[in-house]
Design an enzyme around this catalytic site. Structure first.
Site, PDB file in Angstrom:
ATOM      1  CG  HIS A 141      -1.975  -1.012   1.226  1.00 50.79           C
ATOM      2  ND1 HIS A 141      -1.756  -2.269   1.734  1.00 50.79           N
ATOM      3  CD2 HIS A 141      -3.249  -0.991   0.774  1.00 50.79           C
ATOM      4  CE1 HIS A 141      -2.871  -2.974   1.593  1.00 50.79           C
ATOM      5  NE2 HIS A 141      -3.790  -2.228   1.017  1.00 50.79           N
ATOM      6  CG  ASP A 162      -3.847  -6.155  -3.754  1.00 54.56           C
ATOM      7  OD1 ASP A 162      -4.919  -5.574  -3.505  1.00 54.56           O
ATOM      8  OD2 ASP A 162      -3.059  -6.516  -2.866  1.00 54.56           O
TER       9      ASP A 162
END
Length: 194
Positions: free
Chosen positions: A90, A161
């Site tokens: 992230h 993702d």
């Protein structure tokens, strides 16, 4: 078949609630092994079922079967295994080349061999075995077409993702990432971060 696992009943309840709300996809289960408890994206957030691949597979089977009975698709993640990583995609580029262990593939290979998985989510993880050069697995033919679809024989849907994570956006524009993922044989691309 209905898995023998104590998690099946609560998963069935959750899946029924999702279906009742019109939700037909749950981006889980997490099948990463708890290899590195200090992993900021998995271990520190208690997102893994266990360190043991057989235990992880058993819980994942219950998750997938319960959701399937309710008509809710699932996506096992994060291929090829995120449990040993030391960084969080992230917020950082994540290279697992020095820490990844072959047993991290076992839950994926077990569930694929049993014909349980409708979808697999590929992570933004760099590893020589799974990466085209220094690209993350999510954008690499070596990971998706070669390993996941080829060697493991996965015929379901492949989802990336979130392509808005820093592990991707620090290096590629959204359009570039999308083209690489599709060329790598991903079916569904997630763009969730603006």
């Amino acid at each position: 078949r209905k898995p023998v696992c104590e998690a099946y009943a609560p998963y069935r309840s959750t899946a029924a609630e999702l279906a009742a709300m019109g939700i037909n996809l749950n981006f889980g289960p997490v099948v990463d092994l708890d290899i590195n408890p200090g992993n900021p994206a998995i271990g520190q957030k208690a997102r893994s079922y266990a360190r043991d691949p057989a235990r992880v597979s058993a819980y994942a089977e219950a998750f997938v079967a319960a959701h399937g009975e309710a008509g809710v698709l699932t996506a096992a993640k994060h291929f090829p295994g995120h449990g040993s990583a030391t960084r969080d995609p992230h917020i950082a580029i994540v290279d697992i080349g020095d820490v990844w262990q072959a047993e991290e593939l076992q839950p994926f290979s077990t569930l694929i061999a049993e014909g349980m998985l409708p979808m697999v989510m590929v992570g933004h993880l760099i590893h020589p075995r799974f990466s085209d050069g220094d690209r993350p697995a999510s954008l690499s033919r070596r990971a998706i077409a070669g390993e996941l679809r080829g060697r493991l024989g996965f015929a379901g849907l492949v989802v990336t993702d979130d392509l808005g994570m820093d592990a991707v956006t620090r290096r590629y524009r959204p359009e570039e990432a999308a083209v690489m993922a599709i060329r790598a044989r991903a079916d569904l691309l997630i763009f969730a971060h603006a």
